[in-house]
Design a protein around this motif. Structure first.
Motif, PDB file in Angstrom:
ATOM      1  N   GLU A  16      42.128  -4.028 -33.755  1.00 62.15           N
ATOM      2  CA  GLU A  16      43.321  -4.028 -32.931  1.00 62.15           C
ATOM      3  C   GLU A  16      44.650  -4.266 -33.368  1.00 62.15           C
ATOM      4  O   GLU A  16      44.559  -5.002 -34.434  1.00 62.15           O
ATOM      5  CB  GLU A  16      42.898  -5.433 -31.767  1.00 62.15           C
ATOM      6  CG  GLU A  16      41.605  -5.219 -31.354  1.00 62.15           C
ATOM      7  CD  GLU A  16      41.133  -4.095 -30.329  1.00 62.15           C
ATOM      8  OE1 GLU A  16      42.067  -3.780 -29.836  1.00 62.15           O
ATOM      9  OE2 GLU A  16      39.833  -3.884 -30.040  1.00 62.15           O
ATOM     10  N   ARG A  54      36.257   4.739 -19.331  1.00 64.36           N
ATOM     11  CA  ARG A  54      37.080   3.344 -20.082  1.00 64.36           C
ATOM     12  C   ARG A  54      37.355   2.178 -19.486  1.00 64.36           C
ATOM     13  O   ARG A  54      37.207   1.168 -19.908  1.00 64.36           O
ATOM     14  CB  ARG A  54      38.293   4.236 -20.509  1.00 64.36           C
ATOM     15  CG  ARG A  54      39.263   3.073 -21.221  1.00 64.36           C
ATOM     16  CD  ARG A  54      40.665   3.996 -21.396  1.00 64.36           C
ATOM     17  NE  ARG A  54      41.562   2.859 -21.973  1.00 64.36           N
ATOM     18  CZ  ARG A  54      41.956   2.698 -23.383  1.00 64.36           C
ATOM     19  NH1 ARG A  54      41.163   3.598 -23.942  1.00 64.36           N
ATOM     20  NH2 ARG A  54      42.670   1.623 -23.607  1.00 64.36           N
ATOM     21  N   VAL A  58      36.920  -1.419 -21.095  1.00 69.64           N
ATOM     22  CA  VAL A  58      38.055  -2.229 -21.878  1.00 69.64           C
ATOM     23  C   VAL A  58      38.768  -3.267 -20.724  1.00 69.64           C
ATOM     24  O   VAL A  58      39.299  -4.234 -21.190  1.00 69.64           O
ATOM     25  CB  VAL A  58      39.293  -1.229 -22.253  1.00 69.64           C
ATOM     26  CG1 VAL A  58      38.682  -0.359 -23.154  1.00 69.64           C
ATOM     27  CG2 VAL A  58      39.942  -0.479 -21.311  1.00 69.64           C
ATOM     28  N   LEU A  74      29.999   4.678 -23.834  1.00 68.05           N
ATOM     29  CA  LEU A  74      30.926   5.483 -24.850  1.00 68.05           C
ATOM     30  C   LEU A  74      30.687   6.887 -24.932  1.00 68.05           C
ATOM     31  O   LEU A  74      31.495   7.787 -24.958  1.00 68.05           O
ATOM     32  CB  LEU A  74      31.239   4.605 -26.037  1.00 68.05           C
ATOM     33  CG  LEU A  74      31.748   3.261 -25.857  1.00 68.05           C
ATOM     34  CD1 LEU A  74      31.220   2.327 -26.992  1.00 68.05           C
ATOM     35  CD2 LEU A  74      33.449   3.486 -26.088  1.00 68.05           C
ATOM     36  N   ARG A  78      32.504  10.344 -24.408  1.00 69.11           N
ATOM     37  CA  ARG A  78      32.746  11.265 -25.368  1.00 69.11           C
ATOM     38  C   ARG A  78      32.479  12.622 -25.383  1.00 69.11           C
ATOM     39  O   ARG A  78      33.156  13.481 -25.614  1.00 69.11           O
ATOM     40  CB  ARG A  78      32.339  10.471 -26.630  1.00 69.11           C
ATOM     41  CG  ARG A  78      32.589  11.270 -27.891  1.00 69.11           C
ATOM     42  CD  ARG A  78      32.318  10.557 -29.247  1.00 69.11           C
ATOM     43  NE  ARG A  78      33.068   9.105 -29.085  1.00 69.11           N
ATOM     44  CZ  ARG A  78      32.673   8.127 -29.313  1.00 69.11           C
ATOM     45  NH1 ARG A  78      31.240   7.815 -29.817  1.00 69.11           N
ATOM     46  NH2 ARG A  78      33.686   6.989 -29.407  1.00 69.11           N
ATOM     47  N   ARG A 100      41.328   6.640 -31.985  1.00 70.21           N
ATOM     48  CA  ARG A 100      40.058   6.326 -31.902  1.00 70.21           C
ATOM     49  C   ARG A 100      39.041   7.496 -31.644  1.00 70.21           C
ATOM     50  O   ARG A 100      39.223   8.657 -30.687  1.00 70.21           O
ATOM     51  CB  ARG A 100      39.468   5.212 -30.939  1.00 70.21           C
ATOM     52  CG  ARG A 100      40.144   4.012 -31.286  1.00 70.21           C
ATOM     53  CD  ARG A 100      39.609   2.841 -30.333  1.00 70.21           C
ATOM     54  NE  ARG A 100      40.233   1.540 -30.583  1.00 70.21           N
ATOM     55  CZ  ARG A 100      40.017   0.686 -31.666  1.00 70.21           C
ATOM     56  NH1 ARG A 100      39.172   0.957 -32.634  1.00 70.21           N
ATOM     57  NH2 ARG A 100      40.675  -0.538 -31.857  1.00 70.21           N
ATOM     58  N   THR A 105      32.667   3.492 -32.609  1.00 65.50           N
ATOM     59  CA  THR A 105      31.434   3.094 -32.135  1.00 65.50           C
ATOM     60  C   THR A 105      30.517   2.713 -33.336  1.00 65.50           C
ATOM     61  O   THR A 105      30.005   1.633 -33.238  1.00 65.50           O
ATOM     62  CB  THR A 105      30.633   4.277 -31.369  1.00 65.50           C
ATOM     63  OG1 THR A 105      31.457   5.198 -30.645  1.00 65.50           O
ATOM     64  CG2 THR A 105      29.503   3.913 -30.676  1.00 65.50           C
ATOM     65  N   MET A 108      32.331  -0.804 -33.999  1.00 67.19           N
ATOM     66  CA  MET A 108      32.160  -1.928 -33.117  1.00 67.19           C
ATOM     67  C   MET A 108      30.992  -2.072 -32.465  1.00 67.19           C
ATOM     68  O   MET A 108      30.347  -3.308 -32.599  1.00 67.19           O
ATOM     69  CB  MET A 108      33.120  -1.520 -31.873  1.00 67.19           C
ATOM     70  CG  MET A 108      34.432  -1.004 -32.180  1.00 67.19           C
ATOM     71  SD  MET A 108      35.868  -2.049 -31.690  1.00 67.19           S
ATOM     72  CE  MET A 108      35.665  -3.099 -30.595  1.00 67.19           C
ATOM     73  N   GLN A 109      30.197  -0.945 -31.979  1.00 72.88           N
ATOM     74  CA  GLN A 109      28.647  -1.393 -31.342  1.00 72.88           C
ATOM     75  C   GLN A 109      27.886  -1.271 -32.819  1.00 72.88           C
ATOM     76  O   GLN A 109      26.840  -2.206 -32.457  1.00 72.88           O
ATOM     77  CB  GLN A 109      28.441  -0.088 -30.471  1.00 72.88           C
ATOM     78  CG  GLN A 109      29.212  -0.199 -28.991  1.00 72.88           C
ATOM     79  CD  GLN A 109      30.602  -0.081 -29.306  1.00 72.88           C
ATOM     80  OE1 GLN A 109      30.993   0.743 -29.861  1.00 72.88           O
ATOM     81  NE2 GLN A 109      31.284  -0.723 -28.450  1.00 72.88           N
ATOM     82  N   TYR A 168      37.738  -6.305 -25.485  1.00 74.31           N
ATOM     83  CA  TYR A 168      37.303  -6.594 -26.478  1.00 74.31           C
ATOM     84  C   TYR A 168      38.357  -7.583 -27.682  1.00 74.31           C
ATOM     85  O   TYR A 168      37.624  -8.345 -28.419  1.00 74.31           O
ATOM     86  CB  TYR A 168      37.417  -5.097 -27.406  1.00 74.31           C
ATOM     87  CG  TYR A 168      36.265  -4.369 -26.867  1.00 74.31           C
ATOM     88  CD1 TYR A 168      34.962  -4.344 -27.318  1.00 74.31           C
ATOM     89  CD2 TYR A 168      36.308  -3.365 -26.069  1.00 74.31           C
ATOM     90  CE1 TYR A 168      34.113  -3.404 -27.136  1.00 74.31           C
ATOM     91  CE2 TYR A 168      35.632  -2.500 -25.628  1.00 74.31           C
ATOM     92  CZ  TYR A 168      34.388  -2.494 -26.070  1.00 74.31           C
ATOM     93  OH  TYR A 168      33.237  -1.616 -25.346  1.00 74.31           O
TER      94      TYR A 168
HETATM   95  P1  TMP Z   1      42.212   0.839 -27.571  1.00 79.66           P
HETATM   96  O1  TMP Z   1      42.866  -0.729 -27.157  1.00 79.66           O
HETATM   97  O2  TMP Z   1      42.492   0.866 -28.920  1.00 79.66           O
HETATM   98  O3  TMP Z   1      42.798   1.707 -26.733  1.00 79.66           O
HETATM   99  O4  TMP Z   1      40.725   0.773 -27.446  1.00 79.66           O
HETATM  100  C1  TMP Z   1      40.015   0.332 -26.413  1.00 79.66           C
HETATM  101  C2  TMP Z   1      39.062  -0.711 -27.063  1.00 79.66           C
HETATM  102  O5  TMP Z   1      37.636   0.191 -27.013  1.00 79.66           O
HETATM  103  C3  TMP Z   1      39.105  -1.212 -28.293  1.00 79.66           C
HETATM  104  O6  TMP Z   1      38.796  -2.583 -28.366  1.00 79.66           O
HETATM  105  C4  TMP Z   1      37.800  -0.835 -29.218  1.00 79.66           C
HETATM  106  C5  TMP Z   1      36.785  -0.352 -28.014  1.00 79.66           C
HETATM  107  N1  TMP Z   1      35.948   0.747 -28.447  1.00 79.66           N
HETATM  108  C6  TMP Z   1      34.738   0.693 -28.955  1.00 79.66           C
HETATM  109  O7  TMP Z   1      34.102  -0.629 -28.916  1.00 79.66           O
HETATM  110  N2  TMP Z   1      33.561   1.686 -29.040  1.00 79.66           N
HETATM  111  C7  TMP Z   1      34.217   2.978 -29.251  1.00 79.66           C
HETATM  112  O8  TMP Z   1      33.546   3.858 -29.550  1.00 79.66           O
HETATM  113  C8  TMP Z   1      35.743   3.185 -28.728  1.00 79.66           C
HETATM  114  C9  TMP Z   1      36.376   4.516 -28.786  1.00 79.66           C
HETATM  115  C10 TMP Z   1      36.386   2.144 -28.523  1.00 79.66           C
END
Ligand code: TMP
Length: 228
Positions: A16, A54, A58, A74, A78, A100, A105, A108-109, A168
């Motif tokens: 972030e 999304r 988010v 996700l 995708r 991204r 993924t 983060m995951q 997140y």
């Molecule tokens: P952004 O704030 O950069 O637009 O992204 C949205 C949030 O989604 C960011 O906190 C990361 C999360 N994310 C995942 O957890 N896994 C993923 O595969 C993607 C693409 C984003």
């Protein structure tokens, strides 16, 4: 009609507050100046259907998912993005720059939430097949600084929907440290595809390094554009 040369696929990754969206915008401007047609896109999202997914992920009140459920959502988004937007653009000869993609993924995951890495790769194969970014730019910053930057941006926006996109960001700093390491590990394992840039620099300095990396690695001649 003669076959058009396939476009290149570039992804920006990182934690972030690393300034990814600014860098995507500036890089697309640099492409336009060089006469290259490039589209800017993002994940999660990128198509109307994927943007709906999304929101689940988010938005502050989007829900509380187990890691596999989250990965399935996700990858569902995708899949829409890949088949309806990314591949058609590349086939038309356009370049695609995504804020991204799948490394998010993995980090983060996978690293952040502990989802099995092989499960992620299996889902990737099912939904994206052979598609792979030609270049991935990992923007790296200390998570404490990145989260502070991101909070400032969220607080200053007038857009209510964007202001609530912090599910997140509200996760622990430890979680964000695991992500940072996850992105750095991906870049280390795949140096042919990835480059790491220090995102604590000014946006202009980061952009200059982005332009240099894209020019060298993808064999184009780009000039840096002005910030703002
Ligand atoms: P952004 O704030 O950069 O637009 O992204 C949205 C949030 O989604 C960011 O906190 C990361 C999360 N994310 C995942 O957890 N896994 C993923 O595969 C993607 C693409 C984003």
């Amino acid at each position: 009609m003669a076959d058009k040369k396939r476009g290149m696929f570039i992804t920006f990754e990182g934690g972030e507050g690393t300034g990814k969206s600014t860098q995507v915008r500036m890089l697309c401007e640099a492409f336009a100046e060089a006469g290259i047609t490039a589209i800017a896109t993002r994940e999660p999202g990128g198509t109307p259907e994927a943007e709906r997914i999304r929101d689940l992920l988010v938005q502050r009140d989007g829900g509380d998912y187990d890691a596999l459920t989250e990965a399935l959502l996700l990858f569902a988004g995708r899949r829409e993005h890949v088949v309806k937007k990314i591949i058609p653009a590349l086939e038309k000869g356009e370049w695609v720059v995504s804020d991204r993609f799948a490394d998010s993924t993995r980090a983060m995951q996978g690293d952040g939430m502990g989802l099995n890495k092989q499960v992620i790769e299996n889902l990737y194969g099912m939904t994206a097949g052979d598609l792979k970014p030609d270049l991935t730019i990992v923007l790296d910053i200390d998570p404490v600084e990145g989260l502070a930057r991101s909070a400032q941006k969220t607080q200053s926006t007038q857009n209510k929907r964007v202001a609530q996109e912090d599910r997140y960001e509200r996760m622990s700093v430890d979680f964000h440290r695991r992500l940072r390491q996850g992105f750095l590990n991906i870049a280390e394992t795949d140096p042919q595809r990835c480059i790491v840039i220090d995102a604590a620099q000014t946006p202009e300095a980061v952009h200059k390094q982005v332009v240099d990396a894209v020019s060298q690695r993808l064999n184009v001649s780009l000039k840096a554009v002005k910030y703002g």
